[in-house]
Design an enzyme around this catalytic site. Structure first.
Site, short mmCIF file in Angstrom:
data_model
loop_
_atom_site.label_atom_id
_atom_site.label_comp_id
_atom_site.label_asym_id
_atom_site.label_seq_id
_atom_site.Cartn_x
_atom_site.Cartn_y
_atom_site.Cartn_z
N CYS A 102 0.83 -1.21 0.00
CA CYS A 102 0.00 0.00 0.00
C CYS A 102 0.86 1.26 0.00
O CYS A 102 1.55 1.54 0.98
CB CYS A 102 -0.91 -0.05 1.22
SG CYS A 102 -1.81 1.47 1.56
N CYS A 105 0.03 3.85 2.71
CA CYS A 105 0.47 3.33 4.02
C CYS A 105 1.94 3.65 4.26
O CYS A 105 2.33 4.03 5.37
CB CYS A 105 0.27 1.81 4.10
SG CYS A 105 -1.45 1.30 3.95
#
Length: 180
Positions: A102, A105
């Site tokens: 991600c 993230c």
């Protein structure tokens, strides 16, 4: 006329050998059940005079420096221990549900680490959704990053997405609330 290897088409490979080869290839592609962060520790523990109980008493400084005051949850058991600690100390938990693949993230990770250093009165946890799917499904995480705020084992707030300002504002709010 006799064909070698039966249905194999003349390769000479027996069914038994083919199954052994496939089993070996399959096992080489299987991910390790041990999280990456602990593989070197496990190797050290098996190759040295390591005393396992010492891990319970001291924090591993090298790993702690990499994560600030963020505790990396690698199992349902470690999650349960942190939730119990939160209940006993009456501290609020801030959880970063993340994934290695991600992008947002990865952007939020250093911000989360800095917040953990700035607000030590809260418990900061990081959960990789692929490593600990049972915790992820229990809290119904559908997108990453998702930040949960948990008090006494119950969700009190939630942020979905990489919103630095909102995360900072809510962490500051709950840190001031936990002092009173």
């Amino acid at each position: 006329m006799h064909r070698q290897g039966g249905r194999g088409g003349g390769t000479g490979e027996t069914i038994k050998r083919r199954r052994e080869r496939q089993r070996k290839q399959h096992s080489e592609h299987q991910p390790s059940p041990i999280p990456k962060a602990y593989r070197s520790l496990l190797q050290f523990a098996t190759e040295s005079d390591f005393q396992p109980h010492s891990l319970l008493l001291t924090e591993i400084r090298g790993m702690a420096g990499d994560h600030g005051l963020v505790h990396v949850v690698d199992s349902k058991t470690s999650w349960d221990l942190k939730v119990a600690e939160s209940k006993n100390t009456h501290k609020i938990i801030v959880v970063d549900f993340t994934a290695t693949w991600c992008g947002p993230c990865r952007i939020m990770s250093p911000i989360f680490i800095e917040l953990s250093k700035k607000y030590p009165g809260l418990i900061f946890l990081k959960v990789d959704v692929d490593e600990v799917p049972d915790v992820t499904s229990t809290w119904e995480i559908r997108a990453m990053p998702t930040f949960l705020f948990i008090k006494e084992g119950k969700q009190i707030d939630k942020i979905v997405g990489a919103n630095k300002d909102e995360l900072d504002r809510k962490v500051q709010h709950y840190a001031s609330q936990s002092k009173s």
